[in-house]
Write a protein that holds these residues in place. Structure first.
Motif, PDB file in Angstrom:
ATOM      1  N   TYR A  32     -14.951  48.052  15.654  1.00 60.75           N
ATOM      2  CA  TYR A  32     -14.141  47.667  16.552  1.00 60.75           C
ATOM      3  C   TYR A  32     -13.989  49.005  17.185  1.00 60.75           C
ATOM      4  CZ  TYR A  32     -13.279  43.290  14.191  1.00 60.75           C
ATOM      5  OH  TYR A  32     -13.419  41.835  13.960  1.00 60.75           O
ATOM      6  N   PHE A  34     -12.248  51.428  20.817  1.00 62.47           N
ATOM      7  CA  PHE A  34     -11.170  51.625  21.476  1.00 62.47           C
ATOM      8  C   PHE A  34     -11.122  52.831  22.319  1.00 62.47           C
ATOM      9  CE2 PHE A  34      -9.107  47.735  19.854  1.00 62.47           C
ATOM     10  CZ  PHE A  34      -9.297  47.655  18.641  1.00 62.47           C
ATOM     11  N   PHE A  51     -15.479  44.537  20.630  1.00 64.31           N
ATOM     12  CA  PHE A  51     -15.581  43.983  19.457  1.00 64.31           C
ATOM     13  C   PHE A  51     -16.743  43.330  19.175  1.00 64.31           C
ATOM     14  CE2 PHE A  51     -11.098  44.658  19.178  1.00 64.31           C
ATOM     15  CZ  PHE A  51     -10.231  43.575  19.490  1.00 64.31           C
ATOM     16  N   ALA A  95     -10.391  50.395  11.089  1.00 67.12           N
ATOM     17  CA  ALA A  95     -10.541  50.203   9.873  1.00 67.12           C
ATOM     18  C   ALA A  95     -10.227  49.045   9.314  1.00 67.12           C
ATOM     19  CB  ALA A  95      -9.903  51.468   9.104  1.00 67.12           C
ATOM     20  N   VAL A  96     -11.112  48.399   8.219  1.00 67.86           N
ATOM     21  CA  VAL A  96     -10.977  47.173   8.000  1.00 67.86           C
ATOM     22  C   VAL A  96      -9.454  47.219   7.083  1.00 67.86           C
ATOM     23  CG1 VAL A  96     -11.909  45.317   6.179  1.00 67.86           C
ATOM     24  CG2 VAL A  96     -13.305  46.867   7.719  1.00 67.86           C
ATOM     25  N   VAL A  97      -9.102  48.012   6.051  1.00 60.89           N
ATOM     26  CA  VAL A  97      -8.006  47.741   5.505  1.00 60.89           C
ATOM     27  C   VAL A  97      -6.702  48.207   6.219  1.00 60.89           C
ATOM     28  CG1 VAL A  97      -7.025  48.521   3.168  1.00 60.89           C
ATOM     29  CG2 VAL A  97      -9.269  48.198   3.311  1.00 60.89           C
ATOM     30  N   GLY A  98      -5.800  47.254   6.354  1.00 62.00           N
ATOM     31  CA  GLY A  98      -4.585  47.452   6.832  1.00 62.00           C
ATOM     32  C   GLY A  98      -4.400  47.562   8.480  1.00 62.00           C
ATOM     33  N   ASN A  99      -5.695  46.939   8.997  1.00 64.00           N
ATOM     34  CA  ASN A  99      -5.703  46.845  10.393  1.00 64.00           C
ATOM     35  C   ASN A  99      -5.302  48.325  10.892  1.00 64.00           C
ATOM     36  OD1 ASN A  99      -6.275  44.032  10.947  1.00 64.00           O
ATOM     37  ND2 ASN A  99      -4.491  43.582  11.600  1.00 64.00           N
ATOM     38  N   LYS A 100      -5.957  49.301  10.345  1.00 65.93           N
ATOM     39  CA  LYS A 100      -5.822  50.748  10.854  1.00 65.93           C
ATOM     40  C   LYS A 100      -6.861  51.016  12.024  1.00 65.93           C
ATOM     41  CE  LYS A 100      -5.705  51.943   6.479  1.00 65.93           C
ATOM     42  NZ  LYS A 100      -5.526  52.852   5.327  1.00 65.93           N
ATOM     43  N   LEU A 101      -6.085  52.160  12.795  1.00 59.03           N
ATOM     44  CA  LEU A 101      -7.322  52.692  13.542  1.00 59.03           C
ATOM     45  C   LEU A 101      -7.317  54.415  13.190  1.00 59.03           C
ATOM     46  CD1 LEU A 101      -6.113  51.483  17.107  1.00 59.03           C
ATOM     47  CD2 LEU A 101      -7.957  50.872  15.835  1.00 59.03           C
ATOM     48  N   PHE A 103      -8.337  57.776  14.854  1.00 57.34           N
ATOM     49  CA  PHE A 103      -8.404  58.387  16.137  1.00 57.34           C
ATOM     50  C   PHE A 103      -9.404  59.590  16.134  1.00 57.34           C
ATOM     51  CE2 PHE A 103      -5.599  56.072  18.807  1.00 57.34           C
ATOM     52  CZ  PHE A 103      -4.791  55.424  18.128  1.00 57.34           C
ATOM     53  N   GLY A 104      -9.855  59.696  17.389  1.00 61.47           N
ATOM     54  CA  GLY A 104     -10.530  61.013  17.601  1.00 61.47           C
ATOM     55  C   GLY A 104      -9.386  62.124  17.859  1.00 61.47           C
TER      56      GLY A 104
ATOM     57  N   TYR B  31       2.328  43.784  11.855  1.00 60.66           N
ATOM     58  CA  TYR B  31       1.923  45.165  11.483  1.00 60.66           C
ATOM     59  C   TYR B  31       2.642  46.225  12.163  1.00 60.66           C
ATOM     60  CZ  TYR B  31      -2.111  43.551   8.428  1.00 60.66           C
ATOM     61  OH  TYR B  31      -2.777  43.151   7.527  1.00 60.66           O
ATOM     62  N   TYR B  33       3.262  50.548  12.591  1.00 59.96           N
ATOM     63  CA  TYR B  33       2.578  51.852  12.031  1.00 59.96           C
ATOM     64  C   TYR B  33       3.436  53.193  12.512  1.00 59.96           C
ATOM     65  CZ  TYR B  33      -1.311  48.729  12.226  1.00 59.96           C
ATOM     66  OH  TYR B  33      -2.168  47.459  12.049  1.00 59.96           O
ATOM     67  N   TYR B  35       2.961  57.110  13.361  1.00 61.97           N
ATOM     68  CA  TYR B  35       1.719  58.318  13.743  1.00 61.97           C
ATOM     69  C   TYR B  35       2.530  59.653  13.835  1.00 61.97           C
ATOM     70  CZ  TYR B  35      -2.045  54.977  14.125  1.00 61.97           C
ATOM     71  OH  TYR B  35      -2.765  53.762  14.069  1.00 61.97           O
ATOM     72  N   LEU B  43      -4.042  61.697  16.916  1.00 62.56           N
ATOM     73  CA  LEU B  43      -3.183  60.943  15.993  1.00 62.56           C
ATOM     74  C   LEU B  43      -3.208  60.560  14.534  1.00 62.56           C
ATOM     75  CD1 LEU B  43      -2.721  59.939  19.250  1.00 62.56           C
ATOM     76  CD2 LEU B  43      -1.300  58.186  18.221  1.00 62.56           C
ATOM     77  N   LEU B  45      -2.158  58.819  11.009  1.00 67.75           N
ATOM     78  CA  LEU B  45      -1.354  57.704  10.491  1.00 67.75           C
ATOM     79  C   LEU B  45      -0.620  58.539   9.352  1.00 67.75           C
ATOM     80  CD1 LEU B  45      -0.831  54.934  10.713  1.00 67.75           C
ATOM     81  CD2 LEU B  45      -2.468  54.371   8.725  1.00 67.75           C
ATOM     82  N   TYR B  48       2.282  52.910   7.397  1.00 67.08           N
ATOM     83  CA  TYR B  48       2.263  51.620   8.128  1.00 67.08           C
ATOM     84  C   TYR B  48       2.764  50.640   7.114  1.00 67.08           C
ATOM     85  CZ  TYR B  48      -2.018  50.069   5.423  1.00 67.08           C
ATOM     86  OH  TYR B  48      -2.912  49.608   4.257  1.00 67.08           O
ATOM     87  N   THR B  94       0.344  46.164  15.921  1.00 62.36           N
ATOM     88  CA  THR B  94      -0.992  45.462  16.057  1.00 62.36           C
ATOM     89  C   THR B  94      -0.524  43.958  16.571  1.00 62.36           C
ATOM     90  OG1 THR B  94      -2.293  46.661  14.628  1.00 62.36           O
ATOM     91  CG2 THR B  94      -3.204  44.558  15.303  1.00 62.36           C
ATOM     92  N   TYR B 102      -6.953  44.841  15.049  1.00 61.95           N
ATOM     93  CA  TYR B 102      -6.870  46.214  15.418  1.00 61.95           C
ATOM     94  C   TYR B 102      -6.322  46.998  16.624  1.00 61.95           C
ATOM     95  CZ  TYR B 102     -10.283  45.477  11.572  1.00 61.95           C
ATOM     96  OH  TYR B 102     -10.984  45.185  10.531  1.00 61.95           O
ATOM     97  N   GLN B 104      -3.857  48.353  18.932  1.00 63.73           N
ATOM     98  CA  GLN B 104      -2.507  48.701  18.740  1.00 63.73           C
ATOM     99  C   GLN B 104      -1.773  49.071  20.154  1.00 63.73           C
ATOM    100  OE1 GLN B 104      -2.375  51.879  15.756  1.00 63.73           O
ATOM    101  NE2 GLN B 104      -3.200  50.509  14.383  1.00 63.73           N
TER     102      GLN B 104
END
Lengths: 113, 115
Positions: A32, A34, A51, A95-101, A103-104, B31, B33, B35, B43, B45, B48, B94, B102, B104
């Motif tokens: 996923y 963005f 997606f 990221a799969v766990v925790g609906n996390k992103l 970032f670069g 959810y 978060y 940051y 950013l 994390l 969360y 989220t 995902y 956000q």
């Protein structure tokens, strides 16, 4: 673990010129992806997302991005840049766990007249 | 606009003092978060939450704690602020539902300076 690389810290383009911001990701499955934009002193605004399906996605403000699995890339493009596009741009992967992103580190775009 | 507010928006504090930042949302998202944003790092994390009283650590959680006693509020606490915690702090949510995985949405940020 997922990771995102934005190889360009700063980019300067002339107003009216085309723009491409690079993003490479590391992820084991279909990601996923963005792009966010942050104007000075502001929060982050979602520009577009990928997606699944069509690999060319359209976003707000005339931006588009193309997902290329073979290159692990998700580059952001705009055919004609406006002075108001000057901002910092962030690519992110879900990221799969925790609906996390993840970032670069961001690319700062400067637009010269 | 995802109905996210952060308070305070700006704060200057001294080294060693406790600081609490508040994130408030009005749309009942599960959810939330926290940051921090620093030049050259994008950013990162901190912590969360995936529900009331359910929280987990992010990649830069040392020196920070969080609490979520109700759905709409997610608090970030610096127990004893240090100069390395000078940063801009963003809260995010989220959105739930089909097609929103995902994705956000961010609050306006809190600029914290530790002197």
């Amino acid at each position: 673990a997922q990771s995102v690389t934005q190889p360009d810290i700063h980019i300067t383009v002339s107003e009216g010129a085309s723009l491409e911001l690079r993003c490479n990701y590391s992820y084991g499955a279909t990601p996923y992806l963005f792009w966010y934009v942050q104007s000075p002193g502001q929060g982050l605004q979602l520009l577009l997302k990928y997606f699944s399906g069509d690999t060319l996605v359209q976003g707000i403000k005339g931006f588009e991005a193309e997902f290329k699995r073979s290159q692990s890339s998700f580059n952001l493009r705009k055919p004609s840049v406006h002075w108001s596009d000057a901002a910092e741009y962030f690519c992110a992967v879900g990221a799969v766990v925790g609906n996390k992103l993840v970032f670069g580190s961001g690319t700062i775009l400067r637009v010269k007249s | 606009d995802a109905g996210i507010t952060q308070s305070p928006r700006h704060k200057v504090t001294e080294t060693g003092t406790p600081v609490t930042l508040r994130c408030h949302q009005t749309e009942n998202h599960r959810y939330m978060y926290w940051y921090r944003q620093d030049p050259g790092h994008g950013l990162r994390l901190i912590h969360y939450s995936y529900g009331v009283k359910d929280t987990d650590k992010g990649e830069v959680s040392d020196g920070y704690s969080v609490s979520r006693s109700k759905t709409e509020d997610f608090l970030l606490t610096l127990e004893s602020a240090t100069s390395s915690q000078t940063s801009v702090y963003f809260c995010a949510i989220t959105r739930s539902g089909q097609g929103f995985a995902y994705e956000q949405y961010f609050g306006p940020g809190t600029r914290l300076t530790v002197t």
